[in-house]
Design a protein around this motif. Structure first.
Motif, PDB file in Angstrom:
ATOM      1  N   HIS A  19       4.556  49.605  -0.651  1.00  0.00           N
ATOM      2  CA  HIS A  19       4.325  50.885  -1.322  1.00  0.00           C
ATOM      3  C   HIS A  19       3.332  51.769  -0.570  1.00  0.00           C
ATOM      4  N   ILE A  20       2.798  51.271   0.536  1.00  0.00           N
ATOM      5  CA  ILE A  20       1.900  52.061   1.372  1.00  0.00           C
ATOM      6  C   ILE A  20       2.553  52.234   2.739  1.00  0.00           C
ATOM      7  N   GLY A  21       2.565  53.456   3.219  1.00  0.00           N
ATOM      8  CA  GLY A  21       3.097  53.753   4.539  1.00  0.00           C
ATOM      9  C   GLY A  21       2.222  54.769   5.234  1.00  0.00           C
ATOM     10  N   ARG A  22       2.586  55.083   6.455  1.00  0.00           N
ATOM     11  CA  ARG A  22       1.880  56.102   7.223  1.00  0.00           C
ATOM     12  C   ARG A  22       2.850  57.233   7.478  1.00  0.00           C
ATOM     13  N   LEU A  23       2.512  58.411   6.977  1.00  0.00           N
ATOM     14  CA  LEU A  23       3.349  59.591   7.105  1.00  0.00           C
ATOM     15  C   LEU A  23       2.900  60.389   8.318  1.00  0.00           C
ATOM     16  N   ALA A  24       3.833  60.674   9.225  1.00  0.00           N
ATOM     17  CA  ALA A  24       3.540  61.478  10.409  1.00  0.00           C
ATOM     18  C   ALA A  24       4.294  62.794  10.319  1.00  0.00           C
ATOM     19  N   ILE A  36       0.082  57.115   2.872  1.00  0.00           N
ATOM     20  CA  ILE A  36       0.629  57.599   1.603  1.00  0.00           C
ATOM     21  C   ILE A  36       1.050  56.401   0.762  1.00  0.00           C
ATOM     22  N   GLN A  37       1.073  56.614  -0.520  1.00  0.00           N
ATOM     23  CA  GLN A  37       1.695  55.653  -1.425  1.00  0.00           C
ATOM     24  C   GLN A  37       3.058  56.245  -1.778  1.00  0.00           C
ATOM     25  N   TYR A  38       4.089  55.436  -1.778  1.00  0.00           N
ATOM     26  CA  TYR A  38       5.434  55.952  -1.996  1.00  0.00           C
ATOM     27  C   TYR A  38       6.195  55.040  -2.955  1.00  0.00           C
ATOM     28  N   ALA A  39       7.305  55.574  -3.447  1.00  0.00           N
ATOM     29  CA  ALA A  39       8.296  54.799  -4.195  1.00  0.00           C
ATOM     30  C   ALA A  39       9.622  55.013  -3.488  1.00  0.00           C
ATOM     31  N   PHE A  40      10.381  53.942  -3.325  1.00  0.00           N
ATOM     32  CA  PHE A  40      11.658  53.998  -2.616  1.00  0.00           C
ATOM     33  C   PHE A  40      12.809  53.939  -3.598  1.00  0.00           C
ATOM     34  N   THR A  41      13.779  54.787  -3.369  1.00  0.00           N
ATOM     35  CA  THR A  41      15.054  54.719  -4.067  1.00  0.00           C
ATOM     36  C   THR A  41      16.127  55.051  -3.032  1.00  0.00           C
ATOM     37  N   LEU A  45      12.330  58.521  -0.170  1.00  0.00           N
ATOM     38  CA  LEU A  45      11.017  58.072  -0.622  1.00  0.00           C
ATOM     39  C   LEU A  45      10.447  59.188  -1.481  1.00  0.00           C
ATOM     40  N   TYR A  46       9.712  58.818  -2.533  1.00  0.00           N
ATOM     41  CA  TYR A  46       9.014  59.808  -3.341  1.00  0.00           C
ATOM     42  C   TYR A  46       7.521  59.642  -3.121  1.00  0.00           C
ATOM     43  N   GLY A  47       6.809  60.767  -3.115  1.00  0.00           N
ATOM     44  CA  GLY A  47       5.367  60.745  -2.958  1.00  0.00           C
ATOM     45  C   GLY A  47       4.707  61.783  -3.844  1.00  0.00           C
ATOM     46  N   PHE A  48       3.391  61.704  -3.894  1.00  0.00           N
ATOM     47  CA  PHE A  48       2.557  62.557  -4.729  1.00  0.00           C
ATOM     48  C   PHE A  48       1.378  63.014  -3.884  1.00  0.00           C
ATOM     49  N   SER A  49       0.954  64.248  -4.047  1.00  0.00           N
ATOM     50  CA  SER A  49      -0.173  64.732  -3.265  1.00  0.00           C
ATOM     51  C   SER A  49      -0.836  65.922  -3.936  1.00  0.00           C
ATOM     52  N   SER A 104       8.263  58.295 -12.646  1.00  0.00           N
ATOM     53  CA  SER A 104       8.520  56.985 -13.258  1.00  0.00           C
ATOM     54  C   SER A 104       8.548  55.868 -12.215  1.00  0.00           C
ATOM     55  N   LEU A 105       9.041  56.143 -11.019  1.00  0.00           N
ATOM     56  CA  LEU A 105       9.036  55.125  -9.963  1.00  0.00           C
ATOM     57  C   LEU A 105       7.627  54.900  -9.412  1.00  0.00           C
ATOM     58  N   LEU A 106       6.885  55.981  -9.196  1.00  0.00           N
ATOM     59  CA  LEU A 106       5.531  55.861  -8.644  1.00  0.00           C
ATOM     60  C   LEU A 106       4.581  55.167  -9.613  1.00  0.00           C
ATOM     61  N   GLU A 107       4.683  55.470 -10.908  1.00  0.00           N
ATOM     62  CA  GLU A 107       3.715  54.945 -11.865  1.00  0.00           C
ATOM     63  C   GLU A 107       3.843  53.432 -12.104  1.00  0.00           C
ATOM     64  N   LYS A 108       4.836  52.803 -11.522  1.00  0.00           N
ATOM     65  CA  LYS A 108       4.976  51.351 -11.642  1.00  0.00           C
ATOM     66  C   LYS A 108       3.903  50.613 -10.847  1.00  0.00           C
ATOM     67  N   ARG A 109       3.227  51.301  -9.943  1.00  0.00           N
ATOM     68  CA  ARG A 109       2.149  50.718  -9.129  1.00  0.00           C
ATOM     69  C   ARG A 109       0.793  51.109  -9.706  1.00  0.00           C
ATOM     70  N   ILE A 110      -0.143  50.172  -9.653  1.00  0.00           N
ATOM     71  CA  ILE A 110      -1.508  50.470 -10.073  1.00  0.00           C
ATOM     72  C   ILE A 110      -2.086  51.526  -9.140  1.00  0.00           C
ATOM     73  N   ASN A 111      -2.812  52.469  -9.698  1.00  0.00           N
ATOM     74  CA  ASN A 111      -3.433  53.556  -8.930  1.00  0.00           C
ATOM     75  C   ASN A 111      -2.421  54.273  -8.035  1.00  0.00           C
ATOM     76  N   TRP A 112      -1.243  54.525  -8.569  1.00  0.00           N
ATOM     77  CA  TRP A 112      -0.146  55.132  -7.819  1.00  0.00           C
ATOM     78  C   TRP A 112      -0.507  56.483  -7.238  1.00  0.00           C
ATOM     79  N   TRP A 113      -1.451  57.162  -7.814  1.00  0.00           N
ATOM     80  CA  TRP A 113      -1.820  58.505  -7.376  1.00  0.00           C
ATOM     81  C   TRP A 113      -2.764  58.503  -6.171  1.00  0.00           C
ATOM     82  N   GLU A 114      -3.224  57.305  -5.761  1.00  0.00           N
ATOM     83  CA  GLU A 114      -4.064  57.232  -4.566  1.00  0.00           C
ATOM     84  C   GLU A 114      -3.185  56.978  -3.354  1.00  0.00           C
ATOM     85  N   PRO A 115      -3.438  57.415  -2.188  1.00  0.00           N
ATOM     86  CA  PRO A 115      -4.511  58.316  -1.791  1.00  0.00           C
ATOM     87  C   PRO A 115      -4.179  59.797  -1.963  1.00  0.00           C
ATOM     88  N   GLY A 116      -2.957  60.124  -2.402  1.00  0.00           N
ATOM     89  CA  GLY A 116      -2.551  61.528  -2.499  1.00  0.00           C
ATOM     90  C   GLY A 116      -3.348  62.374  -3.454  1.00  0.00           C
TER      91      GLY A 116
END
Length: 154
Positions: A19-24, A36-41, A45-49, A104-116
């Motif tokens: 759930h953690i990647g590096r966005l370039a 970034i923290q992401y959710a895959f479908t 990928l979905y992200g928040f920032s 809904s996909l992102l919030e499945k992870r604890i602290n999904w809003w970090e680091p964005g």
């Protein structure tokens, strides 16, 4: 150490499990990379920032890549690189359903809003939240894996 190409199912398995990647991204011939923290479908990928440099740069140049890895030790690792395009999900009727799916996909992870959702400097308090959701539409996905022993085929 032996390095091999990963199959597409192996790449998807790693991206799904992480759930953690590096966005370039790049702008004006300058590269920029951030975690970034992401959710895959399927297909994205979905992200928040919060607004900031990466969002500004991706708005100017939607072509991005994301690197995701799993590291056991110096001789045992996996790395997937995703090439794709940034697409913002504004708070509109047209993107409402997809924003809810991203949330809904992102919030499945604890602290999904970090680091964005965090910034190094104190942020002013405003009446509405400036956060945003985005999608990375996957164009290509490749991966490599290393191991101390050669891979065996069945």
């Amino acid at each position: 150490m032996f390095v091999r190409e990963m199959t597409r199912p192996e790449c998807i398995a790693l991206v799904t499990a992480s759930h953690i990647g590096r966005l370039a991204c790049a702008r004006d011939d300058h590269p920029y990379i951030v975690p970034i923290q992401y959710a895959f479908t399927t297909g994205r990928l979905y992200g928040f920032s919060m607004p900031g440099q990466k969002i500004d740069w991706m708005r100017d140049n939607a072509k991005v890549c994301v690197q995701i890895d799993e590291f056991a030790d110096r001789e045992s690792w996996k790395s997937v690189v995703i090439y794709g395009s940034y697409r913002e999900l504004p708070d509109t009727n047209q993107t409402h359903h997809e924003r809810l799916q991203a949330w809904s996909l992102l919030e499945k992870r604890i602290n999904w809003w970090e680091p964005g959702g965090l910034k190094p400097a104190e942020q002013s308090v405003v009446g509405t939240s400036p956060h945003l959701f985005y999608a990375i539409e996957i164009d290509e996905m490749t991966g490599r894996a290393a191991s101390a022993e050669p891979a065996t085929t069945s």
